[in-house]
Design a protein around this motif. Structure first.
Motif, PDB file in Angstrom:
ATOM      1  N   ASP A   1      -7.737   7.272  -1.060  1.00  0.00           N
ATOM      2  CA  ASP A   1      -7.761   5.202  -1.772  1.00  0.00           C
ATOM      3  C   ASP A   1      -8.311   5.953  -2.983  1.00  0.00           C
ATOM      4  OD1 ASP A   1      -7.081   4.090   0.336  1.00  0.00           O
ATOM      5  OD2 ASP A   1      -9.037   3.976   1.054  1.00  0.00           O
TER       6      ASP A   1
ATOM      7  N   VAL B   1      -2.812   4.302   2.316  1.00  0.00           N
ATOM      8  CA  VAL B   1      -4.085   4.412   1.390  1.00  0.00           C
ATOM      9  C   VAL B   1      -3.508   3.159  -0.220  1.00  0.00           C
ATOM     10  CG1 VAL B   1      -4.447   6.953   1.989  1.00  0.00           C
ATOM     11  CG2 VAL B   1      -3.337   6.162   0.057  1.00  0.00           C
ATOM     12  N   THR B   2      -4.524   2.996  -1.068  1.00  0.00           N
ATOM     13  CA  THR B   2      -4.490   2.369  -1.968  1.00  0.00           C
ATOM     14  C   THR B   2      -2.909   2.679  -2.546  1.00  0.00           C
ATOM     15  OG1 THR B   2      -5.937   3.306  -3.245  1.00  0.00           O
ATOM     16  CG2 THR B   2      -6.987   1.114  -1.928  1.00  0.00           C
TER      17      THR B   2
ATOM     18  N   ALA C   1       1.114  -1.031  -0.088  1.00  0.00           N
ATOM     19  CA  ALA C   1      -0.172   0.224  -0.086  1.00  0.00           C
ATOM     20  C   ALA C   1       0.790   1.000   0.000  1.00  0.00           C
ATOM     21  CB  ALA C   1      -0.940   0.221   1.541  1.00  0.00           C
TER      22      ALA C   1
ATOM     23  N   ALA D   1      -6.724  -0.791   2.105  1.00  0.00           N
ATOM     24  CA  ALA D   1      -5.807  -0.533   1.558  1.00  0.00           C
ATOM     25  C   ALA D   1      -5.183  -1.463   0.905  1.00  0.00           C
ATOM     26  CB  ALA D   1      -4.893   0.564   2.123  1.00  0.00           C
TER      27      ALA D   1
END
Length: 503
Positions: free
Chosen positions: A186, A334-335, A168, A409
Motif C-alpha cells: 500500500d 494494494v492501493t 485498486a 486498498a
C-alpha cells in the motif's frame, strides 16, 4: 416451515429497516408523495432505478408513494435522427430546470460533478445541521467518501451516498515469488510500481510476461497516460478553450513515463492483448472463457481493476476447480499508486449515487428520512452483499465469500476532487472540443514508432490544437473541415478525461 421461516426473516428485515428510519412517515401518516429526481432515465432503466434506490423505502413506508422524475429522458431522443449541426441539450441546465420546476423533486441523486455545481448555485440544502440535530452517525462512513463529499461541497456536506465505486492495484503473487521480487505494498508511488514492473517483465513474443497494465482490456498509450495523470489534474487548454497548454514539463514527464513502458514492453500493447488469450492446439483456437484478460492468464503481474473484478476472479477460481485448463491466479490488492506531488490521492474512487435535498423541496422531512434510510447501517448490511459497488459504511466492508484480500486498498486513498464546473460547460457548449484529444492519439503512436520524440509530439499537439481550437470557436458544434468527425452524441456531459483549464 421453510416458507414460514423466510417470511419471518423478511418481516424482521422490514421491521429493522423501519426502525432505523424515523421521519414523518409513520403508520398513521396521511398518504403522500415523495419525488426523487435523477439526471437521466428511460423506460428501460426505470425498474433498475426503483430496485436500486426506492423499493426498499416504499416497502417500509407504505404511506409514501415515490415518483421518479428525471432531467433528461432519453426516450424523447432515442428515435430522433442525429443532427451534427444541432446543439445537444445542456445536461446541467436540464437538471436546474428540474430542480426549479413547478413540481420539483424533493430528493435528487447525482454524481460528484453535478453535486458541486448544485451546491455552488444554492440549489440543494446543507446536511451538516440535520446530521447533528438528528444524531445521524457518519463516523462509520469511509473517510475517503466523506472527504470526497466535502471537497464537492467546499467543506460542507450537501449529500450522502450509500455506495461508491473504486479500484485498486491487483497483483499476481506467484509471478513475484517466481521472480524473487518483493510484491507491491500500500501507498507506493508510481515510480515504485514502475520499478517493480520492470523487474518482473521478461520473455519474448507470446511468452512475454508484462509487469503492469493500466487497465485490463485496452492498450492505448494516450488513454493510459490520462489514467496515469488523472490525480495531477493537468491542463489541456486555457479556461476559454482558446490556447493549448500541453507543451509543458509536466505533460512531457507523463508522456515520457508511459512511452518508456511501452517501448520497453513493460506494459502490453493492444496487439499483445489481442493475442493474449486462447492459444492454438492442433491448428484450433483453444477455448478460453476469459479471452483477452492477461492478468487472469498469468501474463501481467499487476493491473488496475475495479471492485467488480473481485467477483470475476472468484468465478475464475471456481471454474479452475472444474476445468484444469483454466488458470487460477493467486492474487491480492494494494492501493492504486500515487504521486509524491499529491500524496494520499488516487484517481479511482467515484461517488455516483449522492443523495441531496432540493432547496425547493415540498417535502423536506421525508426527503431527509429517505436519505437517512438509504444511508443507514441496516441498509448497508443488505447492500454489502454486492460485488459491484462498495457500501460507504466501513463496518460492513469485508472480503466476499470467505475470501482473504486487502479490502482496505479500495477505500484508503482520497478521491480526486471534481474538476472545475467551467470545464463541463466548455465541453457542453463546444462538443467539438473532444477532437482536441483525438489529435493526440496518432501523435503518441508516432512516439512509439520513433518517428517523433515526446517533446516533438507535444509541440505538434500544441500547434495543431491551437489551430483546431480556433476552428471550434467558429463552429463549436458542427463538422469541421479537415478534421473528420462531428459533435458528440446525446447528452454531452463533459470530457472523457479529468482535465482542467488554465487559470
Amino acid at each position: 416451515m421453510k416458507a414460514s421461516s423466510m417470511a419471518l426473516s423478511a418481516a424482521l428485515i422490514v421491521s429493522g429497516l423501519s426502525a432505523c428510519s424515523k421521519g414523518s412517515s409513520g403508520d398513521d401518516a396521511k398518504q403522500h408523495v415523495l419525488r426523487v429526481g435523477f439526471v437521466s432515465s428511460s423506460a428501460d432503466n426505470d425498474q433498475y432505478l426503483r430496485q436500486q434506490f426506492t423499493d426498499g423505502y416504499e416497502l417500509t413506508h407504505p404511506n409514501v408513494d415515490i415518483e421518479i422524475v428525471s432531467a433528461m429522458n432519453y426516450d424523447d431522443q432515442r428515435y430522433q435522427e442525429p443532427d451534427p449541426n444541432k446543439k445537444q441539450p445542456d445536461t446541467y441546465e436540464k437538471v436546474k430546470e428540474m430542480m426549479n420546476g413547478s413540481n420539483p423533486p424533493d430528493v435528487v441523486i447525482v454524481d460528484s460533478g453535478n453535486l458541486q455545481r448544485l451546491a455552488q448555485d444554492n440549489l440543494i440544502q446543507k446536511l451538516d445541521s440535520l446530521i447533528q440535530d438528528k444524531e445521524f452517525d457518519i463516523d462509520d462512513i469511509v473517510p475517503s467518501v466523506i472527504n470526497g463529499i466535502k471537497d464537492a461541497g467546499d467543506g460542507s456536506i450537501y449529500a450522502l451516498t450509500p455506495t461508491f465505486s473504486s479500484s485498486a492495484l491487483f497483483y499476481n503473487k506467484k509471478m513475484f515469488t517466481d521472480a524473487g521480487v518483493e510484491p507491491p505494498t500500500d501507498n507506493m508511488t508510481w515510480t515504485d510500481i514502475f520499478t517493480l514492473a520492470k523487474r518482473i517483465a521478461k520473455g519474448e513474443g507470446k511468452d512475454r510476461k508484462f509487469g503492469l497494465s493500466f487497465n485490463r482490456y485496452s492498450g492505448d498509450p494516450f488513454w493510459d497516460s490520462q489514467t496515469y495523470a488523472a490525480p495531477l489534474q493537468l491542463k489541456i487548454f486555457d479556461n476559454k478553450a482558446e490556447k493549448m497548454s500541453v507543451d509543458t514539463p509536466q505533460w512531457k514527464k507523463v508522456w515520457g513515463d508511459v512511452a518508456d513502458l511501452y517501448l520497453n514492453k513493460i506494459v502490453p500493447s493492444q496487439e499483445d492483448m489481442n493475442a493474449g488469450g486462447g492459444g492454438i492446439i492442433k491448428d484450433k483456437v483453444a477455448y478460453d472463457p476469459f479471452q483477452g484478460d492477461m492478468f487472469l492468464s498469468g501474463r501481467v503481474a499487476m493491473t488496475i481493476g475495479g471492485y467488480d473484478y473481485v467477483s470475476q476472479l472468484s468465478q475464475a477460481k471456481d471454474a479452475a476447480t472444474k476445468n484444469p485448463k483454466i488458470s487460477n491466479v493467486d492474487w491480492d490488492v494494494v492501493t492504486v499508486p500515487q504521486f509524491s506531488e499529491v500524496p494520499g490521492v488516487g484517481g479511482n474512487i467515484y461517488l455516483n449515487n449522492l443523495m441531496a435535498i432540493n432547496a425547493k423541496a415540498q417535502n423536506p422531512d421525508d426527503a431527509w428520512d429517505f436519505i437517512a434510510f438509504n444511508n443507514s447501517k441496516e441498509w448497508a448490511k443488505l447492500k454489502s452483499r454486492s460485488t459491484y459497488e462498495m457500501v460507504s459504511r466501513k463496518s460492513f466492508l469485508k472480503p466476499k465469500d470467505g475470501m482473504n484480500y486487502n479490502i482496505a486498498a479500495f477505500y484508503t486513498l482520497k478521491p480526486v476532487p471534481p474538476q472545475d464546473p467551467a470545464i463541463d460547460k466548455l465541453y457542453q457548449d463546444m462538443p467539438n472540443l473532444y477532437q482536441v484529444q483525438q489529435v493526440a492519439q496518432p501523435l503518441f503512436q508516432e512516439v512509439l514508432q520513433k518517428k517523433k520524440s515526446v517533446d516533438e509530439a507535444l509541440k505538434s499537439w500544441q500547434t495543431q490544437g491551437d489551430v483546431l481550437l480556433q476552428k471550434i470557436k467558429t463552429n463549436p458544434n458542427g463538422p469541421l473541415d479537415g478534421t473528420g468527425g462531428g459533435a458528440v452524441g446525446i447528452g454531452g456531459g463533459g470530457p472523457l478525461i479529468n482535465v482542467q483549464p488554465v487559470g
